[in-house]
Design a protein around this motif. Structure first.
Motif, PDB file in Angstrom:
ATOM      1  N   SER A 172     -15.557  22.631  19.932  1.00  0.00           N
ATOM      2  CA  SER A 172     -16.850  22.031  19.631  1.00  0.00           C
ATOM      3  C   SER A 172     -17.978  22.962  20.036  1.00  0.00           C
ATOM      4  O   SER A 172     -17.821  23.816  20.903  1.00  0.00           O
TER       5      SER A 172
ATOM      6  N   SER B   5     -12.719  22.409   7.871  1.00  0.00           N
ATOM      7  CA  SER B   5     -11.918  21.534   8.742  1.00  0.00           C
ATOM      8  C   SER B   5     -12.747  21.075   9.929  1.00  0.00           C
ATOM      9  O   SER B   5     -12.305  21.077  11.074  1.00  0.00           O
ATOM     10  N   ALA B   6     -13.993  20.676   9.631  1.00  0.00           N
ATOM     11  CA  ALA B   6     -14.945  20.349  10.693  1.00  0.00           C
ATOM     12  C   ALA B   6     -15.756  19.106  10.351  1.00  0.00           C
ATOM     13  O   ALA B   6     -15.810  18.661   9.211  1.00  0.00           O
TER      14      ALA B   6
ATOM     15  N   LEU C 255      -8.130  13.797  12.467  1.00  0.00           N
ATOM     16  CA  LEU C 255      -9.348  13.728  13.286  1.00  0.00           C
ATOM     17  C   LEU C 255     -10.419  12.876  12.607  1.00  0.00           C
ATOM     18  O   LEU C 255     -11.123  12.118  13.273  1.00  0.00           O
TER      19      LEU C 255
ATOM     20  N   ALA D 259     -11.360  21.465  13.873  1.00  0.00           N
ATOM     21  CA  ALA D 259      -9.919  21.389  14.128  1.00  0.00           C
ATOM     22  C   ALA D 259      -9.341  22.794  14.287  1.00  0.00           C
ATOM     23  O   ALA D 259      -9.668  23.692  13.514  1.00  0.00           O
ATOM     24  N   TYR D 260      -8.500  22.982  15.284  1.00  0.00           N
ATOM     25  CA  TYR D 260      -7.788  24.260  15.424  1.00  0.00           C
ATOM     26  C   TYR D 260      -6.883  24.481  14.215  1.00  0.00           C
ATOM     27  O   TYR D 260      -6.807  25.568  13.677  1.00  0.00           O
TER      28      TYR D 260
ATOM     29  N   ALA E  11      -9.044  20.391  18.902  1.00  0.00           N
ATOM     30  CA  ALA E  11     -10.254  20.931  18.294  1.00  0.00           C
ATOM     31  C   ALA E  11     -11.141  21.619  19.327  1.00  0.00           C
ATOM     32  O   ALA E  11     -10.943  21.457  20.528  1.00  0.00           O
TER      33      ALA E  11
ATOM     34  N   TYR F  93      -7.237  18.062  10.474  1.00  0.00           N
ATOM     35  CA  TYR F  93      -8.582  17.625  10.094  1.00  0.00           C
ATOM     36  C   TYR F  93      -8.607  16.167   9.616  1.00  0.00           C
ATOM     37  O   TYR F  93      -9.447  15.379  10.052  1.00  0.00           O
TER      38      TYR F  93
END
Length: 111
Positions: free
Chosen positions: A9, A63-64, A33, A24-25, A7, A30
């Motif tokens: 930030s 996805s964060a 994580l 997340a890349y 990921a 996601y």
């Protein structure tokens, strides 16, 4: 393995509160994580700063996650003698969090 492998930030601040995003890349990571990066784990990772509370806000469409850390900035920008009073470098410290590869694999499999 470190968090930076999965990921990226960004950091923000308001007073003595720091806000850290974790994105997340790969959207497929996601859910893993979310399982691994809990508010308690973030609080423990930043224990040396005197963080008293961590709240996580999930943003599944991105996805964060966003982590809000209270009392993370030594009093805030106008009170702190820290070189990085805004806490912008905290995102790099966050991404240096160690992750057990087996734990990551298990979280991915469970997702």
């Amino acid at each position: 393995m470190i968090l930076r492998d999965l990921a990226h930030s960004r950091a923000g601040d308001k007073g003595n509160t720091s806000s850290l995003s974790l994105i997340a890349y790969d959207p497929a990571d996601y859910v893993a994580l979310r399982t691994l990066i809990t508010p308690d784990r973030v609080k423990a990772h930043f224990a040396a700063l005197g963080v008293t509370e961590v709240t996580r806000h999930d943003l599944p469409g991105l996805s964060a996650m966003n982590f809000v850390m209270k009392n993370a900035l030594a009093g805030g920008v106008t009170r702190s003698l820290a070189l990085d009073a805004h806490g912008k470098s905290l995102s790099s410290v966050f991404l240096a969090m160690e992750l057990d590869p087996a734990e990551v694999a298990a979280a991915r499999a469970a997702a």
